[in-house]
Design an enzyme around this catalytic site. Structure first.
Site, PDB file in Angstrom:
ATOM      1  N   SER A 223       0.718  -1.278   0.106  1.00 11.55           N
ATOM      2  CA  SER A 223       0.270   0.071  -0.087  1.00 11.55           C
ATOM      3  C   SER A 223       0.918   1.154   0.157  1.00 11.55           C
ATOM      4  CB  SER A 223      -0.843   0.006   1.152  1.00 11.55           C
ATOM      5  OG  SER A 223      -0.240  -0.106   2.300  1.00 11.55           O
TER       6      SER A 223
ATOM      7  N   ASP B 295      -4.321   5.901  11.214  1.00 11.11           N
ATOM      8  CA  ASP B 295      -3.249   5.338  10.119  1.00 11.11           C
ATOM      9  C   ASP B 295      -2.080   6.466  10.437  1.00 11.11           C
ATOM     10  OD1 ASP B 295      -1.799   4.847   8.162  1.00 11.11           O
ATOM     11  OD2 ASP B 295      -3.364   5.075   6.782  1.00 11.11           O
TER      12      ASP B 295
ATOM     13  N   HIS C 277       0.462   5.761   6.421  1.00 10.68           N
ATOM     14  CA  HIS C 277       0.543   6.172   4.998  1.00 10.68           C
ATOM     15  C   HIS C 277       0.564   7.518   5.233  1.00 10.68           C
ATOM     16  CE1 HIS C 277      -1.538   2.249   4.667  1.00 10.68           C
ATOM     17  NE2 HIS C 277      -0.853   2.013   3.653  1.00 10.68           N
TER      18      HIS C 277
END
Ligand SMILES: *[C@@H]1O[C@H](CO)[C@@H](O)[C@H](O)[C@H]1NC(C)=O
Ligand SMILES: *[C@@H]1O[C@H](CO)[C@@H](O)[C@H](O)[C@H]1NC(C)=O
Ligand SMILES: *[C@@H]1O[C@H](CO)[C@@H](O)[C@H](O)[C@H]1NC(C)=O
Length: 426
Positions: A147, A393, A396
């Site tokens: 990702s 998160d 990311h």
């Protein structure tokens, strides 16, 4: 693993909790490791070649001089304030993955958008979409990885869409794991292949194994079968190697990482990570006569507290120069990547059409604890006050944001490659 295995776990492709859980193990592994040998690009090849371009027309001349750039150590620098801000936002770009669309999810502070990376040795120009598109004209650029590869790809698509809008021409797999876009303006394709280990692997699932299986001697055919149709590769992996896994070479079990009950030897993941990269880069060298390969180095996460509590990555400005050192797992993962790219480069010194480079972004990204979505991976997480449990998160990067810089550096490397290609002596 408690809450983390719930079916709606948003981290299904990024197990942050593992990073935290295995950190003590990782640190334990690190103690005996030698100090990081700092990596610098080789001495610049700097003889200018103005004389070569005297017979070319004006446009080409402009292009030539534009690409005439020297090598630069982009890792050595600092984040400085920038009034201009990003080239795009969620209104101008519709390929931002939900979880990274921080502005539209109500992230209130905007300061993180106004920083530029300033290398000490050279200037890093603002991303120039026109130049990038010109460099991939009639080409296929493929991102392969996890990702983080997708995060970088989506940043690139947004940067480019300020000049030319791509058409999504292919999609497959859950969560759009395989996609391709076409830029009609330049007959260029940009694609993404999901392959979190680069080598062959069976990913753990809720219904099957609760650990991954990695086959370290075989490259993952989900992307490798297309290698002949790819002109430039961006490889970006790392975080998935922290998962529990059993490692194979052929039929032989080499060992495992965190596999209680399986009676295999714990071998950690550093050697495994190196081996996966070696297998991958070797396969590329054996299969291709002409390809450009960029290996994006490990992307640090910034958890300061519990991943499911408010304030997991609460900083709202970059670290100052010298405030945060590259260490531990971040440092080791980066080192392995940079070293293996160096090995690959040495192998292809006599093959001018096979080019490898590490996109060494670990250090500059480490300085951006403010760049993650945190709770804004979901829309308006605090609309009804601060809940007991908030998913965060801190791995990311918000788009737009710090990760746009990776693509700015990538463009500089591509410009340098282009200039080198035109040198008569190679
Ligand atoms: C997004 O960018 C466009 C064009 O630069 C600008 O007009 C618009 O105000 C921006 N929107 C937000 C929410 O920042
Ligand atoms: C891009 O993909 C299209 C199919 O969508 C294909 O026809 C074309 O040849 C590809 N171009 C390149 C340069 O790979
Ligand atoms: C675990 O492996 C060892 C060494 O290969 C073997 O002696 C032992 O019987 C195994 N134990 C189980 C429970 O399989």
């Amino acid at each position: 693993m408690g809450a983390s295995t719930t079916t709606n776990n948003p981290f299904k492709d990024q197990p942050h909790y593992l990073t935290k859980k295995f950190l003590p193990f990782a640190l334990y592994c690190l103690l005996p490791l030698a100090l990081l040998r700092l990596y610098f690009y080789p001495i610049p090849l700097s003889s200018p070649h103005y004389s070569l371009i005297t017979t070319q027309n004006h446009q080409e001349l402009e292009e030539e001089s534009f690409y005439e750039i020297n090598e630069c150590d982009y890792t050595n620098g600092k984040w400085v304030r920038d009034k201009l801000g990003p080239l795009y936002n969620g209104t101008t770009c519709d390929t931002i993955k939900e979880g990274q669309n921080c502005i539209s999810h109500g992230r209130p502070d905007m300061g993180y958008l106004y920083w530029r990376w300033r290398p000490k040795q050279c200037s890093l120009p603002r991303f120039d979409s026109t130049t990038f598109l010109r460099l991939i004209k009639n080409k296929h650029l493929a991102f392969v990885g996890d990702s983080m590869a997708r995060n970088q790809l989506e940043s690139l698509l947004c940067l480019l869409s300020s000049v030319s809008s791509p058409t999504l021409v292919y999609r497959d797999g859950d969560d759009n794991k395989f996609r391709r876009w076409h830029f009609a303006s330049h007959n260029a394709n940009i694609s993404i292949y999901w392959s979190p280990f680069l080598v062959k692997g069976i990913e753990k699932s809720n219904t099957g194994f609760n650990h991954n299986k990695l086959y370290l001697d075989a490259v993952d055919n989900r992307w490798a079968l297309d290698m002949n149709k790819i002109d430039m590769l961006v490889l970006s992996v790392g975080h998935w190697f922290l998962h529990p896994a059993v490692y194979y070479e052929g039929d032989l079990v080499l060992g495992c990482h965190y596999c209680p009950g399986l009676n295999h030897t714990e071998i950690g993941f550093y050697d495994v990570f190196r081996k996966a990269l070696m297998t991958t880069l070797k396969a590329i060298i054996e299969k291709r006569k002409q390809i450009d390969v960029m290996v994006t180095s490990f992307s640090p996460s910034h958890f300061e507290g519990d991943w499911d509590k408010a304030g997991a990555c609460p900083k709202n400005r970059p670290f100052k120069e010298g405030e945060k050192a590259l260490e531990g797992m971040d440092k080791e993962m980066r080192k392995i990547e940079v070293e293996e790219v160096e090995v690959a480069k040495e192998k292809v010194t006599h093959s001018p059409n096979l080019r490898f480079e590490a996109l060494d972004v670990t250090g500059l990204s480490l300085m951006r604890p403010d760049g993650h979505p945190g709770p804004y991976m979901y829309p308006f997480p605090f609309a009804n006050g601060v809940p007991d449990r908030v998913q965060n998160d801190c791995v990311h990067w918000c788009l737009p944001g710090a990760i746009d810089t990776w693509n700015e550096i990538m463009l500089e490397v591509m410009k340098r490659w282009k200039a080198q290609l035109r040198r008569p002596t190679g």
